[in-house]
Design a protein around this motif. Structure first.
Motif, PDB file in Angstrom:
ATOM      1  N   ARG A 100     -11.058 -15.016  32.076  1.00 30.61           N
ATOM      2  CA  ARG A 100      -9.508 -15.482  31.732  1.00 30.61           C
ATOM      3  C   ARG A 100      -8.668 -14.592  32.533  1.00 30.61           C
ATOM      4  NH1 ARG A 100      -8.311 -17.162  26.547  1.00 30.61           N
ATOM      5  NH2 ARG A 100      -6.085 -16.737  27.156  1.00 30.61           N
ATOM      6  N   ASN A 101      -8.944 -13.453  33.419  1.00 29.75           N
ATOM      7  CA  ASN A 101      -8.264 -12.712  34.262  1.00 29.75           C
ATOM      8  C   ASN A 101      -7.497 -11.623  33.327  1.00 29.75           C
ATOM      9  OD1 ASN A 101      -7.231 -11.657  36.710  1.00 29.75           O
ATOM     10  ND2 ASN A 101      -5.160 -13.113  36.588  1.00 29.75           N
ATOM     11  N   ILE A 102      -8.258 -11.295  32.388  1.00 36.41           N
ATOM     12  CA  ILE A 102      -7.751 -10.288  31.471  1.00 36.41           C
ATOM     13  C   ILE A 102      -8.238  -9.040  31.830  1.00 36.41           C
ATOM     14  CG2 ILE A 102      -7.431  -9.439  28.980  1.00 36.41           C
ATOM     15  CD1 ILE A 102      -7.583 -12.473  28.170  1.00 36.41           C
ATOM     16  N   THR A 103      -7.374  -7.999  32.157  1.00 36.70           N
ATOM     17  CA  THR A 103      -8.040  -6.627  32.294  1.00 36.70           C
ATOM     18  C   THR A 103      -8.301  -6.048  31.262  1.00 36.70           C
ATOM     19  OG1 THR A 103      -6.289  -6.495  34.166  1.00 36.70           O
ATOM     20  CG2 THR A 103      -7.365  -4.460  33.505  1.00 36.70           C
ATOM     21  N   PHE A 104      -9.513  -5.458  31.317  1.00 36.42           N
ATOM     22  CA  PHE A 104     -10.265  -4.487  30.034  1.00 36.42           C
ATOM     23  C   PHE A 104     -10.403  -3.159  30.475  1.00 36.42           C
ATOM     24  CE2 PHE A 104     -12.309  -3.604  26.358  1.00 36.42           C
ATOM     25  CZ  PHE A 104     -13.535  -2.816  26.556  1.00 36.42           C
ATOM     26  N   ALA A 105      -9.999  -2.284  29.480  1.00 35.81           N
ATOM     27  CA  ALA A 105     -10.379  -0.872  29.875  1.00 35.81           C
ATOM     28  C   ALA A 105     -10.778  -0.290  28.383  1.00 35.81           C
ATOM     29  CB  ALA A 105      -9.167   0.067  30.031  1.00 35.81           C
ATOM     30  N   ASN A 106     -12.103   0.667  28.459  1.00 42.39           N
ATOM     31  CA  ASN A 106     -12.664   1.177  27.300  1.00 42.39           C
ATOM     32  C   ASN A 106     -12.226   2.719  27.557  1.00 42.39           C
ATOM     33  OD1 ASN A 106     -14.763   1.375  29.280  1.00 42.39           O
ATOM     34  ND2 ASN A 106     -15.918   2.087  27.314  1.00 42.39           N
ATOM     35  N   ALA A 107     -12.844   3.628  26.697  1.00 42.10           N
ATOM     36  CA  ALA A 107     -12.694   4.969  26.721  1.00 42.10           C
ATOM     37  C   ALA A 107     -13.876   5.679  26.983  1.00 42.10           C
ATOM     38  CB  ALA A 107     -11.754   5.606  25.708  1.00 42.10           C
ATOM     39  N   ALA A 108     -14.448   5.390  28.037  1.00 42.96           N
ATOM     40  CA  ALA A 108     -15.829   6.186  28.329  1.00 42.96           C
ATOM     41  C   ALA A 108     -15.958   7.644  28.061  1.00 42.96           C
ATOM     42  CB  ALA A 108     -16.245   5.589  29.577  1.00 42.96           C
ATOM     43  N   GLY A 109     -16.901   8.241  27.329  1.00 42.74           N
ATOM     44  CA  GLY A 109     -16.925   9.685  27.334  1.00 42.74           C
ATOM     45  C   GLY A 109     -15.956  10.082  26.328  1.00 42.74           C
ATOM     46  N   CYS A 110     -14.977   9.561  25.849  1.00 42.53           N
ATOM     47  CA  CYS A 110     -13.733  10.153  25.059  1.00 42.53           C
ATOM     48  C   CYS A 110     -14.240  11.168  24.102  1.00 42.53           C
ATOM     49  CB  CYS A 110     -12.712   9.113  24.500  1.00 42.53           C
ATOM     50  SG  CYS A 110     -13.438   8.022  23.256  1.00 42.53           S
ATOM     51  N   MET A 295      -6.867   7.778  27.434  1.00 45.16           N
ATOM     52  CA  MET A 295      -7.689   6.796  28.867  1.00 45.16           C
ATOM     53  C   MET A 295      -7.088   5.332  28.527  1.00 45.16           C
ATOM     54  SD  MET A 295     -11.449   8.665  27.965  1.00 45.16           S
ATOM     55  CE  MET A 295     -12.121   8.071  29.401  1.00 45.16           C
ATOM     56  N   VAL A 296      -6.899   4.718  27.454  1.00 47.80           N
ATOM     57  CA  VAL A 296      -6.448   3.531  27.385  1.00 47.80           C
ATOM     58  C   VAL A 296      -5.053   3.377  27.848  1.00 47.80           C
ATOM     59  CG1 VAL A 296      -5.868   1.611  25.963  1.00 47.80           C
ATOM     60  CG2 VAL A 296      -8.231   2.428  25.579  1.00 47.80           C
ATOM     61  N   TYR A 297      -4.205   4.489  27.516  1.00 47.68           N
ATOM     62  CA  TYR A 297      -2.784   4.473  27.667  1.00 47.68           C
ATOM     63  C   TYR A 297      -2.644   4.659  29.355  1.00 47.68           C
ATOM     64  CZ  TYR A 297       1.387   6.674  29.200  1.00 47.68           C
ATOM     65  OH  TYR A 297       2.594   7.124  29.650  1.00 47.68           O
ATOM     66  N   ASP A 298      -3.616   5.641  30.147  1.00 48.69           N
ATOM     67  CA  ASP A 298      -3.758   5.661  31.547  1.00 48.69           C
ATOM     68  C   ASP A 298      -3.939   4.449  31.991  1.00 48.69           C
ATOM     69  OD1 ASP A 298      -4.734   9.158  31.499  1.00 48.69           O
ATOM     70  OD2 ASP A 298      -2.831   8.487  31.059  1.00 48.69           O
ATOM     71  N   ALA A 299      -4.887   3.752  31.426  1.00 51.14           N
ATOM     72  CA  ALA A 299      -5.296   2.321  32.299  1.00 51.14           C
ATOM     73  C   ALA A 299      -4.387   1.309  32.149  1.00 51.14           C
ATOM     74  CB  ALA A 299      -6.582   1.701  31.436  1.00 51.14           C
TER      75      ALA A 299
END
Ligand SMILES: NC(=O)c1ccc[n+]([C@@H]2O[C@H](COP(=O)([O-])OP(=O)(O)OC[C@H]3O[C@@H](n4cnc5c(N)ncnc54)[C@H](O)[C@@H]3O)[C@@H](O)[C@H]2O)c1
Ligand SMILES: O=C(O)[C@H](O)[C@H](O)COP(=O)(O)O
Length: 375
Positions: A100-110, A295-299
């Motif tokens: 769907r060309n949707i950018t995804f980000a998680n918070a690895a290691g947070c 981390m999500v805000y930065d992404a």
């Protein structure tokens, strides 16, 4: 994202995300980019296809209780960015988002330190003699040596414990030093730190060659010495709950669960057999949750080509919890984290033979966030 300049940004966000208003507003997302930022805060389980179709948001900010897949987004064609302020991503069909060309980000290691400190607290609450094992140091088995498992190994080594680690997807090392069977059969304590994955096959190309669903099954439990303490703060289905219940009944094993196979429901039958039980809060420190939001805000800022202007350090009160102090004064553990209070509050929620989903979610929503011990 095609047009970065817009006059209104609509965000649907899980209300359990820490610091939402601090991180997501006109100032923090670039004054020249968006004139208004409209955040709709919703309980994570209520972020559903109907809402997403009705509101047509640009961004979804979620946590682990919102399943993101074709069902959620079938009637939505506005979302361009989805952020999960969590480490785990098993609730997200990432292959579909790519389609769907949707950018995804998680918070690895947070919350890696938060979870490792949770595990240490559970072990040292149940087995305080491990603080200074003079004769023979305990052996901590760690299954999964990523962000959390490797940090836990550092704490264990700092306490003089032996570490037996198993991670088939990482090269051998001073902690990735054993087979699965060796960890299972030779550890005094076993702690699980793997993602929830299913077998890779033609129906599940994004699966794993080393699936973790029911990794700890009857076979594994039968091979585990009855005096081995088992701790799961990864995902509930990594352990076969029925096999675990039978194992505890026959071996009287000490088991600590922060996650449950049928979460958010927990049967009293299982709960009553656990040494420590907590409602999926191992990562619930102020630092761990704010770091996830950061981390999500930065992404999101990267997605919009906006310079981040909000930093979590500005939101943190003074933190007096020092790992060095706790090592010097082990009897202060209960003041650093009284894990048995979390256990009691969960057990108090049992009605009609179980903890209901509503009560489980309420405990997590209203949880008084701990502070992460500083190194
Ligand atoms: N209870 C909580 O509050 C809480 C908080 C944070 C994370 N978690 C869970 O913990 C999991 C681990 O977190 P992390 O930050 O260490 O993730 P990570 O991705 O950094 O590390 C996971 C490790 O598991 C390994 N692994 C995968 N399959 C394996 C298998 N079959 N056997 C052994 N190792 C295997 C991977 O190679 C990787 O090194 C997350 O996926 C999440 O589900 C729970
Ligand atoms: O994956 C993680 O980061 C943790 O399991 C986290 O606690 C997810 O739980 P949530 O708060 O999203 O329900």
């Amino acid at each position: 994202m095609t047009s970065k300049i817009n006059h209104k940004l609509t965000i649907i966000a899980d209300s359990n995300i820490a610091g939402l208003e601090d991180f997501f507003n006109e100032n923090t997302l670039g004054q020249n980019t968006y004139q208004t930022v409209n955040i709709i805060k919703v309980a994570g389980r209520d972020i559903n296809a109907q809402l997403v179709a009705k509101l047509q948001p640009d961004v979804l900010l979620i946590r682990s209780v919102t399943k993101v897949d074709a069902t959620l987004l079938a009637d939505n064609h506005s979302v361009k960015f989805i952020g999960s302020a969590t480490i785990g991503t098993d609730h997200v069909d990432q292959g579909y988002l790519v389609e769907r060309n949707i950018t995804f980000a998680n918070a690895a290691g947070c919350s890696k330190h938060s979870v490792a400190q949770y595990v240490l607290t559970a072990i040292l609450t149940l087995r305080p003699e491990y603080w200074q094992q003079l004769s023979t140091s305990p052996t901590l088995g760690i299954i999964g040596l990523g962000n959390i498992g490797s940090i836990l190994a550092q704490y264990a080594t700092d306490l003089g414990w032996q570490v037996l680690g198993y991670d088939p997807l990482l090269p051998a090392s001073n902690i990735n030093n054993a087979s699965f069977d060796e960890v299972i059969s030779q550890s005094d304590v076993i702690s699980l730190h793997v993602p929830l994955t299913d077998k890779k096959d033609s129906n599940n190309p994004s699966g794993s060659d080393y699936p973790t669903r029911h990794l700890i099954n009857k076979t594994a439990l039968d091979a585990m010495p009855s005096e081995t303490l088992l701790i799961n703060s990864a995902r509930g289905p990594v352990i076969d709950a029925a096999a675990l219940q039978a194992d505890i009944e026959s071996n009287e094993r000490q088991v600590v669960l922060d996650v449950f196979e049928h979460e958010p429901y927990i049967s009293e039958q299982l709960l009553s057999k656990l040494a420590i039980a907590t409602p999926h809060i191992a990562g619930y420190t102020l630092e761990g949750k704010l770091r996830g939001t950061q981390m999500v805000y930065d992404a999101l800022c990267e997605e919009f080509a906006v310079t981040p202007t909000q930093a979590m350090q500005q939101l943190l009160p003074v933190n007096m919890y020092l790992w060095s102090e706790l090592k010097a004064y082990p009897d202060r553990l209960i003041k650093f984290y009284d894990i048995m209070q979390d256990d009691r509050e969960l057990r108090e929620k049992v009605t009609n033979g179980q903890v209901s989903g509503v009560d489980f979610d309420q405990l997590r929503r209203d949880y008084h966030l701990r502070r992460e011990w500083q190194l």
